[in-house]
Design an enzyme around this catalytic site. Structure first.
Site, short mmCIF file in Angstrom:
data_model
loop_
_atom_site.label_atom_id
_atom_site.label_comp_id
_atom_site.label_asym_id
_atom_site.label_seq_id
_atom_site.Cartn_x
_atom_site.Cartn_y
_atom_site.Cartn_z
N HIS A 175 0.85 -1.19 0.00
CA HIS A 175 0.00 0.00 0.00
C HIS A 175 0.89 1.24 0.00
O HIS A 175 2.02 1.22 0.48
CB HIS A 175 -0.90 0.02 1.22
CG HIS A 175 -1.97 -1.03 1.21
ND1 HIS A 175 -3.08 -0.95 2.01
CD2 HIS A 175 -2.11 -2.17 0.50
CE1 HIS A 175 -3.86 -1.99 1.79
NE2 HIS A 175 -3.28 -2.75 0.89
N GLU A 178 1.00 4.04 1.73
CA GLU A 178 1.57 4.53 2.98
C GLU A 178 2.61 3.59 3.56
O GLU A 178 3.61 4.01 4.14
CB GLU A 178 0.48 4.86 4.00
CG GLU A 178 -0.54 3.79 4.26
CD GLU A 178 -1.76 3.84 3.34
OE1 GLU A 178 -1.61 3.59 2.13
OE2 GLU A 178 -2.86 4.09 3.84
N CYS A 223 -6.20 1.75 5.79
CA CYS A 223 -6.87 0.52 6.21
C CYS A 223 -6.29 0.07 7.56
O CYS A 223 -5.38 0.69 8.10
CB CYS A 223 -6.65 -0.57 5.16
SG CYS A 223 -4.92 -1.14 5.06
N CYS A 281 -2.44 -0.63 7.47
CA CYS A 281 -1.65 0.60 7.40
C CYS A 281 -1.79 1.42 8.68
O CYS A 281 -0.81 2.00 9.16
CB CYS A 281 -2.04 1.41 6.17
SG CYS A 281 -1.56 0.58 4.64
#
Length: 175
Positions: free
Chosen positions: A72, A74, A102, A105
């Site tokens: 992802h 981040e 999410c 993360c």
């Protein structure tokens, strides 16, 4: 191994208007990264990490490219920031991301300990900062992150909506 001593951030903001202006500037940069992700066929999410006014790292979704469910935006930006700073602790850093993080993360954000999280669009289906869960502000955890949400929310939401509309229309079978 001893922890690397970091210099203080290079900029102290004088007022809230300066902070808001900087937030918009960095979110525009994150949106540009989200566009790059989209051009690769990735879900268009971009992330930028700053310390003072310096950009420490950038990232965008690479799940399809790397065949990695954890790739992802981040998470990639945090990994790169740790390497740049020589520390897993993102002390005095601000994390900008175009979509509410999410659960995976958000957990990584708590562990990395940035000072602030700034995001654009909410994620009512998977958001773990405000929408479904409040992981980054949960008082039971050892670190909490200040949140600013809704920065360029419309633009951040539109890039995602357009991406998924195009994906759905390309899957339709012609008669």
């Amino acid at each position: 191994m001893p922890r690397r001593q970091l210099p203080p951030p290079d900029r102290v903001f004088q007022n809230q208007a300066e902070v808001e202006s900087f937030d918009i500037e960095m979110m525009r940069l994150a949106l540009g990264l989200a566009q790059e992700a989209s051009e690769l066929g990735e879900v268009p999410v971009g992330a930028v990490i700053t310390r003072g006014s310096q950009i420490v790292s950038r990232g965008y979704n690479l799940r399809e490219t790397l065949n990695d469910p954890t790739a992802h935006a981040e998470r990639i930006a945090m990994t790169r920031a740790g390497r740049t700073l020589g520390s897993w602790r993102l002390d005095d850093c601000w994390l900008y991301v175009t979509l509410e993080p999410c659960a995976m993360c958000a957990g990584a954000i708590v562990l990395a300990r940035p000072e602030r999280l700034i995001y654009g669009a909410i994620d009512p289906k998977a958001g773990a900062c405000v929408s479904l869960y409040q992981l980054v502000t949960d008082e039971r955890l050892n670190h909490r992150v200040r949140i600013t949400s809704g920065v360029l929310e419309k633009e951040c939401g539109e890039i995602l909506s357009l991406f998924f509309q195009e994906r759905r229309s390309s899957r339709k079978i012609s008669p």
